[in-house]
Design an enzyme around this catalytic site. Structure first.
Site, PDB file in Angstrom:
ATOM      1  N   ASP A 170       0.821  -1.205   0.000  1.00 18.06           N
ATOM      2  CA  ASP A 170       0.000   0.000   0.000  1.00 18.06           C
ATOM      3  C   ASP A 170       0.859   1.260   0.000  1.00 18.06           C
ATOM      4  OD1 ASP A 170      -2.003   1.808   0.166  1.00 18.06           O
ATOM      5  OD2 ASP A 170      -2.538   1.372   2.242  1.00 18.06           O
ATOM      6  N   ASP A 368      -1.149   5.669  -6.596  1.00 18.31           N
ATOM      7  CA  ASP A 368      -1.592   4.800  -5.509  1.00 18.31           C
ATOM      8  C   ASP A 368      -1.697   3.361  -5.988  1.00 18.31           C
ATOM      9  OD1 ASP A 368      -2.536   4.067  -2.980  1.00 18.31           O
ATOM     10  OD2 ASP A 368      -4.613   4.204  -3.665  1.00 18.31           O
TER      11      ASP A 368
END
Ligand SMILES: *[C@@H]1O[C@H](CO)[C@@H](O)[C@H](O)[C@H]1NC(C)=O
Ligand SMILES: *[C@@H]1O[C@H](CO)[C@@H](O)[C@H](O)[C@H]1NC(C)=O
Ligand SMILES: *[C@@H]1O[C@H](CO)[C@@H](O)[C@H](O)[C@H]1NC(C)=O
Length: 487
Positions: A170, A368
């Protein structure tokens, strides 16, 4: 009338001749191919195979496919494998449409959670397009263990003796954690749950330690630092903060890395043992191991192939580099400098300012790993869609699908010519997206949609657009590199 038009054209010619930016930009665009080929047969086959029951063992970590840079000799490179979610958790869906619906629900939750960390809340429906309303209405309220998040998992070793775990990667958060015994609440995971008693390198972190002070949410119980991480959509993990040895296959390990030992884990990340925070903050894994760079390649999420997550190995030298920009109000996110987007060689007529972070820390474009569909400010999205449609007259249009308002029926085609969508980075480099990064299947019957959506407040380059591209974060030089087909 005619003479004033002539004057405008003359001024346009003069300015494009004498303004170096405008000139270099028009040259740059003409050098990009105006279309990309989508292999429809291949992608439809993947949508069928991803749902078919098969129990292949997950492939073991592989070595990087390109040679490691000699400049990294001072600090050695660490390499682990990355797998898409579908290899780890076999989709519990009987058709591709329902798999897509669950992916999009997870994706909406992810975007809400990123926006909430910036205190940007979804704007009123009335101010937005119909397509946005649909997205908002479909956003599930995540509670308990109803959903899973994390689309890509790395194989990371924790403790001594080493035990390996699948951990969600992440770039949108910093704290790494894994589920820990004894569980107050643990969701289902593929590997056995970590037990600190079995590890000789496990140490609790005292409350006054710098690691504890760096947490956003912390507590103190008998001088042990307690952490909590919430993901903005109701999901959270909490437990004690510990230091542990973290290892990267047979390429090396680090001792005393602060990680959360989660005794109460609710909501997201089903399948994986926890999460590796790759953000820009103090507690992220790259920060703690003082990595000069890291890179990953996300394979096609419908495939069962794997790629690598690498630390301290310079990315491919042929990458299109963008400036890596930090936001003083939000240290976690990696922002990239973007000047514009083109479709089939035509620059979208939007001001560069829509890609910048403003004085309040809003706006800007982040990369992201956890968001699927790229989100663009509404005016950019609208312009992208309209220009894309203009150059897609040869493709049969069909009705929208959830947040996607631009879809095509490609069921009669083996391949399709797709207008090139290219991201133009500040500094002059451009990344032409592959056709697979632009049109995604939503049904296995051959329905494809333009995989972008509008947002207010923060633009996000999502993992659908990163698939098949090695993304390298050169932390030492503040650059983000994108190299197509270097997985
Ligand atoms: C599409 O992919 C299939 C399977 O990988 C391959 O056999 C075929 O040659 C590809 N078609 C084109 C036009 O590239
Ligand atoms: C896909 O599966 C869902 C739920 O199982 C079902 O409601 C839907 O009708 C199916 N769609 C197709 C196209 O088969
Ligand atoms: C949002 O909607 C509410 C009720 O419909 C309205 O009173 C309010 O002014 C709106 N706010 C904005 C920012 O548009």
């Amino acid at each position: 009338m005619a003479s004033s038009n002539f004057f405008i054209i003359l001024m346009a010619i003069i300015s494009s001749t004498f303004l170096p930016n405008a000139l270099s930009r028009s040259l740059m665009i003409s050098s990009l191919p105006h279309s990309q080929i989508l292999n429809v047969s291949k992608s439809i086959r993947n949508t069928v195979e991803v749902l078919s029951p098969k129990n292949e063992a997950i492939k073991q970590p592989q070595q990087p496919l390109y040679s490691l840079s000699s400049s990294s000799s001072s600090s050695s490179a660490f390499v682990v494998s990355i797998h898409p979610r579908s290899t780890l958790v076999k989709p519990q869906h009987n058709n591709y449409t329902s798999l897509t619906l669950s992916r999009l629900a997870r994706d909406s939750a992810r975007v809400s959670s990123l926006l909430s960390t910036l205190h940007i809340f979804p704007t009123n429906f009335t101010r937005l397009d119909k397509s946005v309303q649909t997205e908002e209405l479909e956003t599930p309220v995540i509670s308990g263990t109803s959903q899973g998040s994390g689309e890509y998992f790395a194989r990371i070793g924790v403790g001594e003796p080493v035990k390996e775990f699948y951990m969600a990667i992440d770039t949108g958060s910093d704290v790494s954690w894994l589920q820990c015994q004894p569980c107050i609440e643990c969701y289902q995971q593929t590997d056995p749950i970590f037990n600190p008693i079995d590890s000789s390198s496990y140490n609790r972190v005292p409350c006054e330690s710098p690691e504890c002070l760096a947490l956003d949410i912390s507590g103190c119980v008998s001088d042990t630092c307690m952490y909590q991480v919430t993901y903005g959509d109701g999901s959270f993990t909490q437990g004690e903060l510990a230091t542990e040895t973290v290892s990267f296959g047979n390429t090396g390990s680090f001792s005393n890395v602060a990680i959360g030992c989660g005794h109460d884990n609710e909501g997201l990340f089903i399948g994986s043992a926890g999460l590796i925070g790759l953000g820009g903050g103090k507690l992220s894994l790259p920060s703690q191991i003082k990595a000069t760079s890291f890179s990953y390649c996300l394979v096609d999420r419908d495939s069962d192939s794997s790629s690598t997550l690498e630390f301290n190995s310079a990315g491919p030298s042929d990458a299109a580099f963008a400036p890596l920009i930090r936001n003083s109000k939000q240290k976690t996110f990696f922002y990239v400098g973007i000047d514009g987007i083109s479709v089939a060689g035509e620059m979208l007529p939007v001001p560069e300012s829509v890609f910048r972070v403003d004085d309040n820390g809003r706006g800007g474009v982040i990369v992201d790993s956890g968001t699927a569909v790229t989100r663009l400010q509404t005016i950019v999205y609208t312009s992208l869609r309209d220009t894309f449609v203009k150059y897609s007259q040869h493709l049969p249009a069909t009705q929208g699908f959830l947040l996607f308002d631009t879809c095509f029926d490609l069921s009669s085609m083996k391949t399709a010519k797709v207008p090139t969508v290219a991201i133009h980075f500040s500094g002059g480099k451009a990344l032409p997206l592959r056709a697979e990064n632009v049109l995604v299947p939503v049904e296995s019957s051959g329905k494809y949609c333009l995989a972008f959506a509008p947002v207010d407040g923060l633009s996000i380059i999502g993992n659908v657009q990163q698939q098949g591209t090695r993304v390298s974060f050169d932390l030492a030089n503040n650059l983000v590199g994108f190299s197509r087909d270097k997985c």
